[in-house]
Design an enzyme around this catalytic site. Sequence first.
Site, PDB file in Angstrom:
ATOM      1  N   HIS A   1      75.467  28.091 104.226  1.00 35.73           N
ATOM      2  CA  HIS A   1      75.605  27.659 102.841  1.00 35.73           C
ATOM      3  C   HIS A   1      75.889  26.156 102.762  1.00 35.73           C
ATOM      4  O   HIS A   1      75.385  25.459 101.882  1.00 35.73           O
ATOM      5  CB  HIS A   1      76.710  28.457 102.149  1.00 35.73           C
ATOM      6  CG  HIS A   1      76.665  28.373 100.664  1.00 35.73           C
ATOM      7  ND1 HIS A   1      77.567  27.619  99.933  1.00 35.73           N
ATOM      8  CD2 HIS A   1      75.835  28.935  99.757  1.00 35.73           C
ATOM      9  CE1 HIS A   1      77.302  27.753  98.650  1.00 35.73           C
ATOM     10  NE2 HIS A   1      76.252  28.523  98.505  1.00 35.73           N
ATOM     11  N   CYS A   2      76.671  25.659 103.708  1.00 38.14           N
ATOM     12  CA  CYS A   2      77.068  24.254 103.696  1.00 38.14           C
ATOM     13  C   CYS A   2      75.893  23.311 103.903  1.00 38.14           C
ATOM     14  O   CYS A   2      75.930  22.168 103.446  1.00 38.14           O
ATOM     15  CB  CYS A   2      78.101  23.986 104.777  1.00 38.14           C
ATOM     16  SG  CYS A   2      79.643  24.915 104.632  1.00 38.14           S
ATOM     17  N   ILE A   3      74.852  23.763 104.623  1.00 35.08           N
ATOM     18  CA  ILE A   3      73.751  22.855 104.970  1.00 35.08           C
ATOM     19  C   ILE A   3      72.564  22.998 104.034  1.00 35.08           C
ATOM     20  O   ILE A   3      71.501  22.429 104.294  1.00 35.08           O
ATOM     21  CB  ILE A   3      73.306  23.055 106.426  1.00 35.08           C
ATOM     22  CG1 ILE A   3      72.603  24.400 106.626  1.00 35.08           C
ATOM     23  CG2 ILE A   3      74.488  22.914 107.369  1.00 35.08           C
ATOM     24  CD1 ILE A   3      71.992  24.563 108.028  1.00 35.08           C
TER      25      ILE A   3
END
Length: 339
Positions: A331-333
Amino acid sequence: MTAPIPAAIPAEWAPHRAMWVGWPTHAEYWFEHLEQARDEVEGLVLALAGPGREQVKLMVGSEEALSGAQARFAGVANVEVVPGRFGDIWLRDTGPIFGAGSRTAAAFKVNGWGGKYDMAGDDEVAGQIGEHSGVPLTWNDFVLEGGSLDHDGEGTVLTTRQCVLNPNRNPGWNQDEAVAAAALEHAVGAKVVVWLGDGLLNDHTDGHVDNLARFVAPGVVACPIAWGQKDPNAEVYDATARDLSAVTDAGGRKLKVVRIPSPGLVLDEDERPVPASHMNFLIANGAVIVPTYGDDQASRFACEALADAFPDREIIPLPSNAILTGGGSFHCISQQEPA
């Protein structure tokens, strides 16, 4: 004249026209984990680009890394390799947050996650993504990372006090929920802000909510339940579930809480607990991509719970151990462009 309040940010399960993903680029940030991180991101990209899923826009942060990324995905349908500039791959945090239909997007100041990781190029990411997507940006005069918020599509926003009210972001917001909520209303159409407490232990983002609690349907939020007796976040998970159960959303519903088994205790090379989280799943067209960290039983139980929450999507577990060494996961990337 006061600017109009924007419409609510679409929920992540709403259809996407594209998905941005960051490519591990700089060896000086990834050290010996670089090639494994690239292999893990390749697995994510191929899963996203499957039939009927996403148009993937893979941003590569340097000319030196560009040819290698192009070679990996040569001939892969639905993958566009985009030359760009960034400090590191955390596009969820440094990129813009797209509004309904991707007609506009909200952009914010970047200060290296409270001054801890100030990397050249990260303050240029939102502008590059907006320009490439042809989407005008609305710039907001405060610091915010996209991973610090989660949206239900109706104006309910999840966040944590540890991050958004941290004086290392916007000192004037320190413990002032009303000021922060008003800013979020004008930036992302927040009607109700659900304030949770602390995030995961040793999370260098100061407790991003996308490691802690996520909307999975209108009125339904998933959050972890401890896995194993040594889970360092057991108390945080239980406090989060209690707080969520006491909240009413923008639609007037009392939130239903779904508990998802955590990965349990995951240690780094120095035997320190790291913020591994199944909550960092990515909701894609037709699929949910779930990061796993080496405990097959924990990930199986988490995927079974998420399959109940998303009966119309394929649940795809993929390893994210090397990506986690950089501090985040799938999700972060990534960052979606709503259709």
